[in-house]
Structure formats: C-alpha cells, structure tokens
Design an enzyme around this catalytic site. Structure first.
Site, PDB file in Angstrom:
ATOM      1  N   ASP A   1       5.493  15.292 -15.156  1.00 60.80           N
ATOM      2  CA  ASP A   1       5.607  13.744 -15.212  1.00 60.80           C
ATOM      3  C   ASP A   1       6.243  13.037 -16.383  1.00 60.80           C
ATOM      4  OD1 ASP A   1       3.026  14.586 -16.320  1.00 60.80           O
ATOM      5  OD2 ASP A   1       2.887  12.282 -16.439  1.00 60.80           O
ATOM      6  N   HIS A   2       6.724  14.072 -17.130  1.00 61.36           N
ATOM      7  CA  HIS A   2       7.535  13.436 -18.217  1.00 61.36           C
ATOM      8  C   HIS A   2       8.848  13.951 -18.482  1.00 61.36           C
ATOM      9  CE1 HIS A   2       4.109  11.231 -20.117  1.00 61.36           C
ATOM     10  NE2 HIS A   2       3.455  12.073 -19.439  1.00 61.36           N
TER      11      HIS A   2
ATOM     12  N   HIS B   1       5.054  18.265 -19.736  1.00 55.19           N
ATOM     13  CA  HIS B   1       4.402  18.184 -18.389  1.00 55.19           C
ATOM     14  C   HIS B   1       5.379  17.514 -17.490  1.00 55.19           C
ATOM     15  CE1 HIS B   1       0.134  17.966 -20.066  1.00 55.19           C
ATOM     16  NE2 HIS B   1       0.089  19.206 -19.740  1.00 55.19           N
TER      17      HIS B   1
ATOM     18  N   HIS C   1       6.562  15.934 -24.425  1.00 50.98           N
ATOM     19  CA  HIS C   1       5.952  17.136 -23.838  1.00 50.98           C
ATOM     20  C   HIS C   1       6.474  17.762 -22.620  1.00 50.98           C
ATOM     21  CE1 HIS C   1       3.411  14.254 -22.120  1.00 50.98           C
ATOM     22  NE2 HIS C   1       2.871  15.134 -21.368  1.00 50.98           N
TER      23      HIS C   1
ATOM     24  N   HIS D   1       1.427   5.949 -20.292  1.00 50.56           N
ATOM     25  CA  HIS D   1       0.936   5.971 -18.731  1.00 50.56           C
ATOM     26  C   HIS D   1       0.086   4.417 -18.776  1.00 50.56           C
ATOM     27  CE1 HIS D   1       0.929   9.686 -16.851  1.00 50.56           C
ATOM     28  NE2 HIS D   1       1.055  10.128 -17.988  1.00 50.56           N
TER      29      HIS D   1
ATOM     30  N   ASP E   1       1.323  11.077 -24.159  1.00 51.76           N
ATOM     31  CA  ASP E   1       0.049  11.269 -23.688  1.00 51.76           C
ATOM     32  C   ASP E   1      -0.875  11.731 -25.077  1.00 51.76           C
ATOM     33  OD1 ASP E   1       1.256  10.642 -21.514  1.00 51.76           O
ATOM     34  OD2 ASP E   1       0.753  12.570 -20.510  1.00 51.76           O
TER      35      ASP E   1
ATOM     36  N   HIS F   1      -3.255  17.056 -26.473  1.00 55.34           N
ATOM     37  CA  HIS F   1      -2.977  16.784 -24.846  1.00 55.34           C
ATOM     38  C   HIS F   1      -2.315  18.278 -24.597  1.00 55.34           C
ATOM     39  CE1 HIS F   1      -1.743  15.305 -21.060  1.00 55.34           C
ATOM     40  NE2 HIS F   1      -0.958  15.358 -21.181  1.00 55.34           N
TER      41      HIS F   1
END
Ligand code: ZN
Ligand code: FE
Length: 260
Positions: free
Chosen positions: A65-66, A63, A61, A176, A138, A119
């Site tokens: 942080d990915h 975001h 996805h 995570h 996530d 999410h």
C-alpha cells in the site's frame, strides 16, 4: 513576505481507502517529489492539476500500500526512485539507495534519512528542515504508530524517540487516516489528558466533515499521542507500570492497541 513565494509546498494526496501520499514541491527549481505511491492515478491527477513535473519518488517502506504505483509512475514521469538500502531486495529498483545519516535531494531541498524500524525493519522517515516536515508513513502516525509486523517494541520506541527530538513545529506527514480510531484508543490509556480530549473532539469533527486529520504537528503528537508519551508518569501509573522503563510502557500500550 518575499520568502513565501519560494517556500516549499506540501500537498496531501488521498489514495486507496485510507492511505496518504504527499507531494513535496520546490518552487525555486520546479522539482517535485512524491512520498510513497499507493496507486499512480491520484498522484498523476494532483501533479497535472498544478502543472508540476515529478522528479523524484521517495519510498518509506516495502508494503504494497506504499509502493504499488511506483513502476507506473516511474514509467510515466522518468522520476528517480529513492529508498532504503536495507530494503533494496524488496523495493522497486532503486536509483538511489540510502541509509540513516544520508540525504535525499529534491531540487534545492535536502531531506535527512532517519531509520524508524519497528513497523518493518528498514522503514525510513524523511525530514526536510526547509519544508518543516517529516514524512513518517507507518512509524509515527497521528495519535498512533504502526503495528509491529517485524520490529520489537524497543526498536519502535527508539525510532519514535528520534522523531520526538525534531523541532516541535514540524509537520508530521504520516501514511494513513486512522486518527479517529486511534483517538478512541488513546483515551483509554490517557483519559485525563485535556489536550487529548479536545483533540479527539476536533478529529471527530474533521472526519464528519470529510477533512483529513493528517498532517499533524509534532507538538500536538508530543502532547496527545500515547505512543510518544510512554515516558509520562501519568500513563505508566494508569497502566499499573509505575517506575517502569518507557520501552516497557510503550510495549504495553502497543499490545493493548493490537487487542483494541
Ligand atoms: Zn506499512
Ligand atoms: Fe501502510
């Protein structure tokens, strides 16, 4: 056993403060994929340590942080980037755009694309039957699920319900290390679940020893993850939602978690 020499390998790579990326290696062809790239350096180090060459980058996805390390890793390795067609406008440039029902290929390994919106809308999970693993980032997480930034509770419940149908021995490789706080919350909605009580203790012991609690197995999530257990009458009763639709119970659990 001869088959162990050719079994796919999965390596968990801690990134940033609490993210996980995963390497998926096919020893038969030498191909290696990474699932999500929070940052490039730990992934390059994990590859170098094993002498593996990166062939594919799989994105779950959009975001930051990915995906923040995708361009650096693409430049360093020439790996091909796969991601959701629905999210192509907000992902790094895709070499392969995929949707639910499509497959991704990593050497001789084939992964099924599952839409797990909730999410984000467009989030995908990747199930590799030959590796006995699903990469969920996530969506489904160890003892938890991602916060609903874009999707509805109904959407996330439908997504989790698809994942719940995979073989129970499947490894759930999620994005995570949130398991200890997820466990504390889970005990508030499912306090009499003995499997959860012992898992929570095991999670605390693992974290005290600085060991990751990810991946888990789908079997243990089905038994202890309250977000997967929204159809369980004991949880509905505990929340005063006896006889309600599982999606409604899920919605209540998610909003309690948001306020936890
Ligand atoms: Zn995310
Ligand atoms: Fe994330």
């Amino acid at each position: 056993m001869p088959e162990t020499a050719t079994a796919p390998e999965i390596v968990t790579v801690p990134c940033l403060r609490d993210n996980y990326a995963f390497l998926l290696h096919d020893p038969v062809t030498g191909a290696t994929a990474v699932v999500d790239v929070p940052e490039a350096a730990p992934i390059e180090a994990a590859l170098a340590e094993r002498g593996w060459r990166l062939s594919d980058i799989l994105i779950t996805h959009h975001h930051a942080d990915h995906i923040d390390g995708v361009e650096a890793l693409r430049k360093a390795t020439g790996a091909k980037v796969w991601g959701a067609r629905a999210d192509a406008h907000r992902l790094p440039a895709l070499d392969h755009a995929v949707s639910e029902g499509d497959s991704v290929t990593v050497g001789g390994l084939s992964g099924d694309v599952i839409d797990v919106s909730g999410h984000t809308v467009g989030h995908i999970a990747l199930h590799f039957p030959q590796a006995g693993a699903v990469f969920t980032a996530d969506s489904l997480m160890a003892l938890g699920c991602g916060r609903l930034f874009e999707g509805t509770p109904e959407q996330m419940w439908a997504s989790l319900s698809k994942l719940a149908k995979l073989p129970p021995e499947t490894l759930v490789c999620s994005g995570h290390e949130y398991t200890a706080s997820n466990a504390r919350f889970a005990l508030t909605v499912d306090p009499d679940n003995s499997a959860l009580i012992s898992r929570a203790a095991a999670v605390d012991a693992a974290r005290a020893a600085n060991r990751p609690t990810v991946p888990s197995t789908l079997a243990e999530e089905l038994e202890t993850n309250p977000f997967l257990r929204a159809a369980d009458p004991a949880i509905a009763r505990h929340l005063g939602l006896d006889g309600r639709d599982p999606a409604a119970v899920f919605a209540r659990i998610r909003s309690l978690k948001d306020a936890f």
